[in-house]
Motif scaffolding. Structure first.
Motif, PDB file in Angstrom:
ATOM      1  N   ARG A  36       0.981  -1.139   0.194  1.00  0.00           N
ATOM      2  CA  ARG A  36      -0.053  -0.043   0.325  1.00  0.00           C
ATOM      3  C   ARG A  36       1.044   1.177  -0.111  1.00  0.00           C
ATOM      4  O   ARG A  36       0.268   2.347   0.023  1.00  0.00           O
ATOM      5  N   ALA A  37       2.066   1.142  -0.024  1.00  0.00           N
ATOM      6  CA  ALA A  37       3.035   2.238  -0.173  1.00  0.00           C
ATOM      7  C   ALA A  37       2.893   2.983  -1.252  1.00  0.00           C
ATOM      8  O   ALA A  37       2.693   2.437  -2.531  1.00  0.00           O
ATOM      9  N   ILE A  38       2.776   4.533  -1.092  1.00  0.00           N
ATOM     10  CA  ILE A  38       2.896   5.463  -2.308  1.00  0.00           C
ATOM     11  C   ILE A  38       4.007   5.608  -3.032  1.00  0.00           C
ATOM     12  O   ILE A  38       4.850   6.010  -2.189  1.00  0.00           O
ATOM     13  N   GLU A  42       6.768   6.761  -0.230  1.00  0.00           N
ATOM     14  CA  GLU A  42       7.170   5.879   0.727  1.00  0.00           C
ATOM     15  C   GLU A  42       8.077   4.733   0.071  1.00  0.00           C
ATOM     16  O   GLU A  42       7.823   4.251  -1.010  1.00  0.00           O
ATOM     17  N   ARG A  43       8.626   4.162   0.891  1.00  0.00           N
ATOM     18  CA  ARG A  43       9.413   2.702   0.548  1.00  0.00           C
ATOM     19  C   ARG A  43       9.239   1.937   1.689  1.00  0.00           C
ATOM     20  O   ARG A  43       9.770   2.254   2.816  1.00  0.00           O
ATOM     21  N   VAL A  44       9.102   0.677   1.809  1.00  0.00           N
ATOM     22  CA  VAL A  44       9.020  -0.253   2.776  1.00  0.00           C
ATOM     23  C   VAL A  44      10.031  -1.323   2.129  1.00  0.00           C
ATOM     24  O   VAL A  44       9.911  -2.001   1.280  1.00  0.00           O
ATOM     25  N   GLY A  45      11.230  -1.560   2.969  1.00  0.00           N
ATOM     26  CA  GLY A  45      12.182  -2.382   2.904  1.00  0.00           C
ATOM     27  C   GLY A  45      11.863  -3.796   3.547  1.00  0.00           C
ATOM     28  O   GLY A  45      10.792  -4.036   4.039  1.00  0.00           O
ATOM     29  N   ALA A  46      12.749  -4.866   3.758  1.00  0.00           N
ATOM     30  CA  ALA A  46      12.576  -5.839   4.422  1.00  0.00           C
ATOM     31  C   ALA A  46      12.293  -6.002   5.700  1.00  0.00           C
ATOM     32  O   ALA A  46      11.469  -6.697   6.236  1.00  0.00           O
ATOM     33  N   ASP A  47      13.056  -4.904   6.558  1.00  0.00           N
ATOM     34  CA  ASP A  47      12.840  -4.606   8.057  1.00  0.00           C
ATOM     35  C   ASP A  47      12.627  -3.156   8.344  1.00  0.00           C
ATOM     36  O   ASP A  47      12.787  -2.853   9.517  1.00  0.00           O
ATOM     37  N   ASN A  48      12.117  -2.281   7.391  1.00  0.00           N
ATOM     38  CA  ASN A  48      12.075  -0.896   7.645  1.00  0.00           C
ATOM     39  C   ASN A  48      11.325  -0.191   6.808  1.00  0.00           C
ATOM     40  O   ASN A  48      10.907  -0.885   5.918  1.00  0.00           O
ATOM     41  N   GLU A 124      -3.661  12.453   3.086  1.00  0.00           N
ATOM     42  CA  GLU A 124      -2.944  11.519   2.162  1.00  0.00           C
ATOM     43  C   GLU A 124      -3.608   9.976   2.244  1.00  0.00           C
ATOM     44  O   GLU A 124      -3.839   9.457   1.179  1.00  0.00           O
ATOM     45  N   LEU A 125      -3.823   9.491   3.565  1.00  0.00           N
ATOM     46  CA  LEU A 125      -4.421   8.342   3.703  1.00  0.00           C
ATOM     47  C   LEU A 125      -5.840   8.197   3.283  1.00  0.00           C
ATOM     48  O   LEU A 125      -6.320   7.227   2.673  1.00  0.00           O
ATOM     49  N   ALA A 126      -6.763   9.388   3.227  1.00  0.00           N
ATOM     50  CA  ALA A 126      -7.922   9.340   2.777  1.00  0.00           C
ATOM     51  C   ALA A 126      -8.122   9.233   1.225  1.00  0.00           C
ATOM     52  O   ALA A 126      -8.764   8.727   0.548  1.00  0.00           O
ATOM     53  N   LEU A 143      -2.115   4.252  -9.132  1.00  0.00           N
ATOM     54  CA  LEU A 143      -2.862   5.547  -9.365  1.00  0.00           C
ATOM     55  C   LEU A 143      -2.115   6.533  -8.487  1.00  0.00           C
ATOM     56  O   LEU A 143      -2.204   7.673  -8.710  1.00  0.00           O
ATOM     57  N   ALA A 144      -1.757   6.100  -7.139  1.00  0.00           N
ATOM     58  CA  ALA A 144      -1.299   7.058  -6.108  1.00  0.00           C
ATOM     59  C   ALA A 144      -0.021   7.603  -6.484  1.00  0.00           C
ATOM     60  O   ALA A 144       0.216   8.828  -6.350  1.00  0.00           O
ATOM     61  N   GLY A 145       0.777   6.623  -7.163  1.00  0.00           N
ATOM     62  CA  GLY A 145       2.065   6.977  -7.474  1.00  0.00           C
ATOM     63  C   GLY A 145       1.937   8.315  -8.819  1.00  0.00           C
ATOM     64  O   GLY A 145       2.765   9.140  -9.080  1.00  0.00           O
TER      65      GLY A 145
END
Length: 273
Positions: A36-38, A42-48, A124-126, A143-145
């Motif tokens: 769900r990261a935009i 945002e960026r979601v790694g393996a542990d962060n 942003e979440l909305a 779409l968010a990107g």
């Protein structure tokens, strides 16, 4: 709960350590926010988790998250991190209550410390929720990107008159988003806690194109309502084996006042299965 700051002059950054009440299912949290990261924000790694020069990771040796801010103003983001990562919740009474449900007992036991991912920025979440109407999680993120690339980080004052067709948004949903942005600008929709969550859900449902699913999802993650419940969500219906949203709402009555956490556990069963 508390947080402590550490300055690193050599690295020109600041760290803030934010305590939480254990346990904390960090892997499940990242698993939920990763798809769900935009893009572009945002960026979601393996542990962060990373955004805007801020990286958040779990301390493997203590009950705390560590936020590193390259801009060296960690104090400014401490409250955002606490809210987004649901750090002020005590998961133990929630788990004890939900484990009384025969449907939830097994998944609660397998995922101690499951949290509700909140948000970095409520509007942003909305926007992300409205983009997710009737499309896949991946489609909504795409779409968010596009929206961020064209208009920058979502702001109500900008989107209220934006030509959202340029990102491939259907006409009706574009008008829904503009109408929501207009309501935020007019302060009919507020994210500051000045209006009770249930009243705000009602106000959102009065807006064209905003139904109970969208309003409750926003209440869960943007308003921090622990008892919001998007009963018409297809994933929740599948996980609960409920034949209709109405039946699921009836079932969820016994999960009050923690229905938002019940929703997280139900979604988690889809991954476990």
């Amino acid at each position: 709960m508390r947080h402590t700051f550490v300055m690193d002059a050599m690295a020109a950054c600041a760290e803030v350590a934010l305590d939480y009440r254990p346990p904390y299912d960090w892997a499940a949290f990242l698993r939920f926010v990763r798809p769900r990261a935009i893009p572009g924000l945002e960026r979601v790694g393996a542990d962060n988790y990373h955004r805007s020069g801020v990286t958040v990771r779990k301390d493997p040796d203590a009950d705390r998250l560590v936020a590193t801010n390259a801009a060296a103003n960690a104090g400014a983001i401490a409250s955002q991190v606490r809210f987004f990562f649901d750090l002020d919740t005590d998961p133990r009474p929630i788990a004890a209550h939900l484990a009384k449900s025969r449907l939830l007992k097994r998944i609660v036991g397998r995922h101690p410390g499951l949290r509700v991912p909140r948000c970095w920025d409520p509007f942003e979440l909305a926007v992300r929720a409205m983009l997710g109407q009737q499309v896949t999680v991946k489609g909504a993120s795409t779409l968010a990107g596009r929206l961020v690339e064209r208009f920058g980080p979502p702001e109500a004052a900008i989107l209220v008159d934006a030509d959202l067709a340029v990102i491939g948004l259907p006409k009706a949903r574009a008008e829904t988003m503009r109408g929501f942005a207009r309501a935020v600008c007019d302060e009919r929709i507020r994210f500051d806690g000045a209006v009770p969550s249930q009243e705000m859900i009602g106000r959102m449902c009065e807006l064209p194109g905003i139904g109970p699913w969208t309003a409750n999802y926003i209440a869960m993650r943007a308003l921090g309502d622990p008892d919001a419940f998007p009963a018409s969500d297809l994933g929740l219906l599948k996980a609960a084996r409920a034949p209709s949203p109405r039946k699921l709402e009836e079932l969820a009555e016994r999960w009050r006042p923690w229905r938002s956490y019940a929703a997280m556990y139900l979604w988690e069963t889809l991954h476990d299965d």
